[in-house]
Design a protein around this motif. Sequence first.
Motif, PDB file in Angstrom:
ATOM      1  N   UNK A  99      43.120  41.281  32.065  1.00  0.00           N
ATOM      2  CA  UNK A  99      44.363  41.790  32.644  1.00  0.00           C
ATOM      3  C   UNK A  99      44.385  41.710  34.163  1.00  0.00           C
ATOM      4  N   UNK A 100      43.265  41.409  34.767  1.00  0.00           N
ATOM      5  CA  UNK A 100      43.241  41.199  36.218  1.00  0.00           C
ATOM      6  C   UNK A 100      42.009  40.380  36.583  1.00  0.00           C
ATOM      7  N   UNK A 101      42.219  39.416  37.476  1.00  0.00           N
ATOM      8  CA  UNK A 101      41.104  38.595  37.937  1.00  0.00           C
ATOM      9  C   UNK A 101      41.474  38.071  39.321  1.00  0.00           C
ATOM     10  N   UNK A 102      40.977  38.728  40.358  1.00  0.00           N
ATOM     11  CA  UNK A 102      41.315  38.339  41.726  1.00  0.00           C
ATOM     12  C   UNK A 102      40.049  37.938  42.479  1.00  0.00           C
ATOM     13  N   UNK A 103      40.214  36.985  43.368  1.00  0.00           N
ATOM     14  CA  UNK A 103      39.075  36.510  44.156  1.00  0.00           C
ATOM     15  C   UNK A 103      39.534  36.303  45.594  1.00  0.00           C
ATOM     16  N   UNK A 104      39.000  37.125  46.488  1.00  0.00           N
ATOM     17  CA  UNK A 104      39.327  37.022  47.905  1.00  0.00           C
ATOM     18  C   UNK A 104      38.043  37.156  48.724  1.00  0.00           C
ATOM     19  N   UNK A 105      38.026  36.624  49.928  1.00  0.00           N
ATOM     20  CA  UNK A 105      36.837  36.767  50.773  1.00  0.00           C
ATOM     21  C   UNK A 105      36.524  38.230  51.037  1.00  0.00           C
ATOM     22  N   UNK A 106      35.247  38.551  51.051  1.00  0.00           N
ATOM     23  CA  UNK A 106      34.825  39.936  51.294  1.00  0.00           C
ATOM     24  C   UNK A 106      33.407  39.934  51.837  1.00  0.00           C
ATOM     25  N   UNK A 107      32.998  41.098  52.339  1.00  0.00           N
ATOM     26  CA  UNK A 107      31.646  41.233  52.849  1.00  0.00           C
ATOM     27  C   UNK A 107      30.615  41.158  51.737  1.00  0.00           C
ATOM     28  N   UNK A 135      43.083  48.849  47.290  1.00  0.00           N
ATOM     29  CA  UNK A 135      42.928  47.478  47.777  1.00  0.00           C
ATOM     30  C   UNK A 135      41.474  47.055  47.633  1.00  0.00           C
ATOM     31  N   UNK A 136      41.220  46.226  46.659  1.00  0.00           N
ATOM     32  CA  UNK A 136      39.870  45.734  46.373  1.00  0.00           C
ATOM     33  C   UNK A 136      39.960  44.212  46.272  1.00  0.00           C
ATOM     34  N   UNK A 137      39.225  43.481  47.093  1.00  0.00           N
ATOM     35  CA  UNK A 137      39.427  42.028  47.158  1.00  0.00           C
ATOM     36  C   UNK A 137      39.072  41.281  45.878  1.00  0.00           C
ATOM     37  N   UNK A 138      38.042  41.738  45.187  1.00  0.00           N
ATOM     38  CA  UNK A 138      37.589  41.019  43.987  1.00  0.00           C
ATOM     39  C   UNK A 138      37.563  41.971  42.799  1.00  0.00           C
ATOM     40  N   UNK A 139      38.458  41.717  41.870  1.00  0.00           N
ATOM     41  CA  UNK A 139      38.561  42.575  40.692  1.00  0.00           C
ATOM     42  C   UNK A 139      38.555  41.726  39.432  1.00  0.00           C
ATOM     43  N   UNK A 140      37.834  42.216  38.437  1.00  0.00           N
ATOM     44  CA  UNK A 140      37.880  41.598  37.112  1.00  0.00           C
ATOM     45  C   UNK A 140      37.980  42.725  36.093  1.00  0.00           C
ATOM     46  N   UNK A 141      39.055  42.726  35.303  1.00  0.00           N
ATOM     47  CA  UNK A 141      39.310  43.833  34.384  1.00  0.00           C
ATOM     48  C   UNK A 141      39.627  43.274  33.007  1.00  0.00           C
ATOM     49  N   UNK A 142      38.897  43.760  32.010  1.00  0.00           N
ATOM     50  CA  UNK A 142      39.044  43.287  30.639  1.00  0.00           C
ATOM     51  C   UNK A 142      39.477  44.428  29.717  1.00  0.00           C
ATOM     52  N   UNK A 143      40.453  44.115  28.892  1.00  0.00           N
ATOM     53  CA  UNK A 143      40.876  45.020  27.829  1.00  0.00           C
ATOM     54  C   UNK A 143      40.321  44.463  26.521  1.00  0.00           C
TER      55      UNK A 143
END
Length: 754
Positions: free
Chosen positions: A325-333, A518-526
């Motif tokens: 339901x969510x899979x985001x990938x952004x630059x982060x520390x 606000x979280x740059x990298x999220x992966x959420x599974x249902x």
Amino acid sequence: MSDADDNINEGRRRFMLSGALVVSFSMFPGVSAMAQEVIADEGAAVHIGKATQALAGSLKTNPYLDAWIKIDAAGKVTVYTGKVELGTGVRTALLQVAAEELDMAPSLITFLMADTGASPDEGLTAGSHTMADSGSALLNAAAQVRGLLVDAAAKHFGIDSKQLVAHDAVIKAPDGRSMTYGEAVGLVDLHRVATPTSPLKNPASFDMIGTSLPRVDIPAKVTGGASYVQDMMMPGMLHARVVMPPVYEARLLDTNAADVLKMPGVVKVVRNGSVLAVVAKGEWQAVQAHRALSAGCKWTAGRALPDPATVHRDLKQISTQHIEISNTHQPAGAAVKTLSAKYTKRYMMHGSIGPSAAVALYKDGEMTVWTHSQGVYPLRDGLAEMMSMPKDKIRCIHVEGSGCYGHNGADDVAAHATLIAHEMEGAPVRVQWMRETEHTWDHYTPAMVTEVSASLDASGTIVDWNYALWSSSHNERIVNAGRLIPARMLEKPFVPAPSVPMVQPEGGGDRNAIPLYSIPNMHIMNNFSPTMPLHTSAMRSLGAHMNVFSIEAIMDELAAAAGADPVAFRLKHMQDPRARDVIQLAARKFGWPGQARKRNRGVGFAFGKYKNLMAYVAMAIEISVVPETGQVVLEHAEVAVDSGQIVNPNGIRNQIEGGVVQAASWTLYEELKFDTSRIRSFDWGTYPILRYSAAPRSINVHLIDRPGAPFLGAAEASMGPTAGALANALFDATGKRLRDMPLAGDRLRELIDV
């Protein structure tokens, strides 16, 4: 409740029958079958599909103005809604909305709620959608009706409409001439499709919206008046009680019906397959006969229930659909510290104070059902399928019930009443479940498992978030006859429609599983289970209670790992300005984090935006713990709420306060007791809810009004934040991080003793 009081719009009913108006309901914004449909109005084809998508709220699916507002020649104004009163105060709030834009005192309006013979079809009253859907529709419909009436009067008077003033159903001109709404409606046809724009009043001029009009449903409730479907009395009414199987899928083999028929007042024993009921002249006679009939039944063994000790392990095995339901990938520390946690929630019941009840009357080939269903139209369709009757021969009228909180037994007892009334033609039949039936045949809220892993960088910022949940739909409402429990027990049983996951952003078990932070990298599974070992369905807030609990608990752990204050840590990760406003307001009103605390006291904070679509809620709380018993008391709560334009301030406070109390009960104490043989929570002794001795001592609700902003539903918005705040306060009080609900009682006592 007499026929004379029903106020059916016969013209609109004729249109519905002969004009073939095709409408559908969806809980998802912007989804409507009407976008592809054509409406034939008295033989003239009028395509309104695309145009209706620009309409407000439920006007999308019910676009005709006279579906919402009817004015007769005498000036009587009747306003309709397809939503129902569930104890949330929406009857009052919706009345205020209509009264505001009609420029009328509420007392001058006849306000009717869901009735398949009169009201628009708004599907279900659920998901805190009432004000967003029906409130928005009524706001715009009322404004457009007022505008049309004023324009008609202006044309009649030969002056500019801006010179006219409407008040209490009378339109007045500067020269003293006037025209009532009843006279003006003779000059205009309200059977027209609403327009995308409305002559809405300036919020600064509101007289009714924003005021705490006393709730119209309260007086009878506090004075012992007839308030609920359980209170209904009709001439010649019979009383029935149903005998339910002792366990799922048990089939009825034999009864002592012949002996029961000899008991005083007994009129009939109704049996169809494993559906069994006794009908009597008096209610107590029905109860006594029910006891005798229950004792004389023989059943097959039925199926075994799951082992409660392995429920959460089993849930991972039966959750066979894996939905990202969510899979985001952004630059982060770079991650320097990672925390992981697992949380569990057990099955819980609705625990409706009044056992489910309904009244049905079968006469002249037509069935009328008075019901506390949250969706009279879906129920009607299910009953029609079950009875093999045309839909237009079944009328479902909503009557408030004592207790609800989601998909309890209201639809099922309506099905029982329908089946029994069909056998008792001409006599109204009142059916009320026994307490044991209410508890053991409830549609329980599903068990859940959540797992989260999150990492911080060197600056104490969250850089990645991995979240997974295991549960079911949380919504098995009536979409076919097989979803009705009695229909599955008939000699020719119906099969329930398959369970399907609810789509984001609304979500079901995964409701609120996507953090607003606000979280740059999220992966959420249902991880979705299409089957559950117990009967389950919707309960207030669905999966949001568990998901916000999990999110807010790990946010506190991450704050501690970052060496940050929990409120400051949330603000650091929050960009939504309205979310920041409620977080800051709750903290300020509480004086967060407060002075040094006494022994066995703790404070906690949590935030949530319900479904990431509805009301914003943040709260700071203080609790006390009794180590010797595991009792937890919410001593003090400061709650900040943003629900957009406020209609009735006290109504919102009622819902937030009630939600805090109920969520505290769920989070701290409630769990369904069962073993492999049967459900064991059959009364209040075996299913304890929050007692008065542990009720919250002080709850202060602070509202942020947004004049002119859309209505945001608030009725379910406090459930998740309450759970999260309690978990965090318990850690502060005990130093123990509790992740398995319920949190209080023996489990807490044993953990403290370790």
